[in-house]
Design an enzyme around this catalytic site. Structure first.
Site, mmCIF file in Angstrom:
data_model
loop_
_atom_site.group_PDB
_atom_site.id
_atom_site.type_symbol
_atom_site.label_atom_id
_atom_site.label_comp_id
_atom_site.label_asym_id
_atom_site.label_seq_id
_atom_site.Cartn_x
_atom_site.Cartn_y
_atom_site.Cartn_z
ATOM 1 N N GLU A 166 38.087 46.671 36.629
ATOM 2 C CA GLU A 166 38.098 45.238 36.337
ATOM 3 C C GLU A 166 38.110 44.534 37.674
ATOM 4 O O GLU A 166 39.129 44.502 38.367
ATOM 5 C CB GLU A 166 39.318 44.886 35.484
ATOM 6 C CG GLU A 166 39.198 43.537 34.795
ATOM 7 C CD GLU A 166 39.745 42.421 35.644
ATOM 8 O OE1 GLU A 166 38.937 41.792 36.386
ATOM 9 O OE2 GLU A 166 40.940 42.170 35.589
ATOM 10 N N GLU A 210 33.356 35.318 45.780
ATOM 11 C CA GLU A 210 34.664 35.047 45.193
ATOM 12 C C GLU A 210 35.650 34.594 46.269
ATOM 13 O O GLU A 210 35.939 35.335 47.207
ATOM 14 C CB GLU A 210 35.204 36.289 44.488
ATOM 15 C CG GLU A 210 36.478 36.027 43.713
ATOM 16 C CD GLU A 210 36.969 37.243 42.949
ATOM 17 O OE1 GLU A 210 37.445 37.064 41.826
ATOM 18 O OE2 GLU A 210 36.883 38.359 43.495
ATOM 19 N N CYS A 233 40.981 36.538 38.543
ATOM 20 C CA CYS A 233 39.606 37.034 38.509
ATOM 21 C C CYS A 233 38.732 36.207 37.576
ATOM 22 O O CYS A 233 37.512 36.198 37.721
ATOM 23 C CB CYS A 233 39.594 38.501 38.100
ATOM 24 S SG CYS A 233 40.525 38.816 36.588
#
Length: 492
Positions: free
Chosen positions: A250, A385, A284
């Site tokens: 993940e 990110e 996330c």
């Protein structure tokens, strides 16, 4: 300062090297506890303990229903100690007490859900095309699982791995982030109180090269479940592939939060704020790319700024605080660097853009809630990110362009659509390349709903019925019930 110990085979033990390192409070910037600095020897001790528990003794002999009862007992203990564990998490990672209290209050549901699911795992009988044979499948646990967890929500994300793994019958070695290990070490003690046999849960703390790599490469580890950056996930996946280990990854996200002109704009503005500034953007699933339809762009940005300007930075233990500090010094510097990158690329700074200061911020690692307008999707700020309170606002004309922009990124963890048009909601949810799509909401998760990513956002799924399958393997069993052997040199 408090000094913690490793948890191996149901006991608190010192690290083999006899060394500890400090963990810091992100709000004060001061060390508050010492964490064991484990090494490969400690990893081997933990994995060996987990392997023994898996192959012999009480856990190996336990029925699925008995495993489920232990998970239910654990849920009760987590509920009892939720306030204490939440306070430890806030001290260690700087997230809001309100946020961590909500997580700790919710975590018991994972153990109750998978406790109930433990004895619902079933094989099937197979309708064969061959006479004289009976065949069926068994679903069996993989073995020792390495659970490698991040610093942003340590216990919740650990529970996403531990609960289904134990329900499946596996044993677990947890390696928490070196920045936020304290709550996991405290949490592990509850397993012994709940009655889990020694070695079922073990915790080794320390740094990636000293602990993470030996854990991934240990020959007795059969699965690695990792939550963290895509860069680290890629390295772990490559290591695991050399030994054909199962993996679940993940990883990161660059999630689009898409607002159409027909949306409830007030709710959408709150959803956009929640998507990026909740948890200080350290999640996330952060909605770090806000896509706004041209015809409402100016009006919506004004609404957004009006709400964002009211965000209160401060002590995460204060109920009035809405934005806490960044968890680690390296991440703090990274977020500020990305803000500089966005300015150089030509994005228009609409709000924030500086480190947080003033009495409310203490000596902590604060970044002001930051919003950039006039962002193009090819800018780094729109593609990479940031993992902090930094929002990029982009324009689009219609559904086709919104989809083109939203999917034009290497990540695919989450997305959201704000619209009153049910047809549009269905079309967009079908075509968005993301593991989770929200419609008229953001940042909703449940133990019942599968969670995971497309593309570079990862492999496998956590939560829901799908998650327990990640810790099982299928065995086919054939029984000759009367078939006559033929030519021994020809396949049956």
């Amino acid at each position: 300062m408090k000094r913690y110990a490793l948890r191996i085979a149901g006991e608190s033990v010192d690290p083999s090297g006899g060394t500890w390192f400090d963990t810091q409070n992100p709000f004060t910037g001061q060390a508050w506890a010492q964490i064991p600095r484990a090494d490969a020897r400690d990893v081997d001790r933990a994995v060996q303990a987990a392997h023994r528990a898996f192959t012999e003794g009480a856990w190996a002999e336990m029925s699925a229903s008995q495993r489920g009862l232990l998970l239910h007992r654990l849920a009760d203990l987590v509920e009892r100690d939720a306030s204490r564990l939440a306070a430890t998490e806030v001290r260690d990672n700087g997230k809001l007490l309100a946020e961590m209290s909500a997580q700790l209050a919710y975590i018991p549901q994972w153990y109750r859900y998978y406790g109930g699911l433990a004895d619902k795992v079933q094989g099937t009988t197979l309708p064969l095309d061959k006479k004289g044979y009976f065949a069926f499948t068994r679903k069996e646990p993989l073995g020792v699982v390495a659970a490698i967890t991040p610093w942003n929500s340590p216990l919740m994300l650990a529970s996403w791995k531990i609960a289904p793994a134990l329900a499946a019958g596996c044993t677990v070695v947890v390696k928490p982030s070196e920045f936020t290990s304290a709550s996991t070490l405290e949490f592990a003690e509850l397993f012994d109180e709940a009655g889990f046999p020694p070695g079922v849960i073990n915790v080794v703390t320390g740094f990636g090269r000293e602990v993470g790599s030996p854990l991934v490469e240990h020959p007795l580890v059969r699965k690695i479940s990792f939550t963290g950056s895509d860069t680290t996930g890629r390295m772990i996946n490559e290591q695991a592939a050399r030994h054909f280990k199962h993996t679940a990854m993940e990883l990161g996200g660059k999630s689009p939060n898409i607002v159409f002109a027909d949306a409830d704009l007030e709710q959408a503005a709150f959803g956009a704020i929640s998507g990026i500034f909740a948890a200080t953007g350290q999640t996330c699933i952060a909605g770090s790319r806000l896509l706004v339809q041209d015809s409402i762009y100016d009006d919506f940005v004004e609404r957004l700024l009006a709400v964002a300007r009211t965000a209160r930075m401060g002590d995460p233990m204060d109920p009035a605080t809405q934005v806490g500090p960044v968890t680690t010094p390296p991440q703090f510097e990274k977020v500020l660097d990305y803000i500089d990158v966005a300015k150089r690329e030509g994005a228009t700074l609409l709000l924030g853009g500086e480190r947080g200061s003033g009495a409310a911020c203490g000596q902590g690692w604060f970044v002001q809630p930051t919003i950039f307008g006039d962002v193009r999707n090819d800018m780094r700020i729109a593609q990479e990110e940031v993992f902090g309170p930094v929002l990029s606002v982009l324009r689009f004309k219609d559904e086709a362009e919104a989809l083109s922009i939203a999917n034009d990124v290497r990540f695919g963890l989450a997305a959201a659509v704000w619209t009153r048009d049910i047809g549009r909601a269905l079309r967009m949810s079908e075509r968005l390349q993301a593991g989770t799509v929200w419609v008229n909401t953001y940042r909703a998760v449940s133990y019942l709903a599968p969670f995971g990513g497309y593309k570079d956002s990862g492999l496998g799924r956590e939560n829901g019925i799908d998650a327990i399958q990640e810790y099982l393997q299928v065995k086919s069993v054939w029984i000759n019930s009367g078939a006559v052997s033929g030519n021994p040199f020809v396949i049956r």
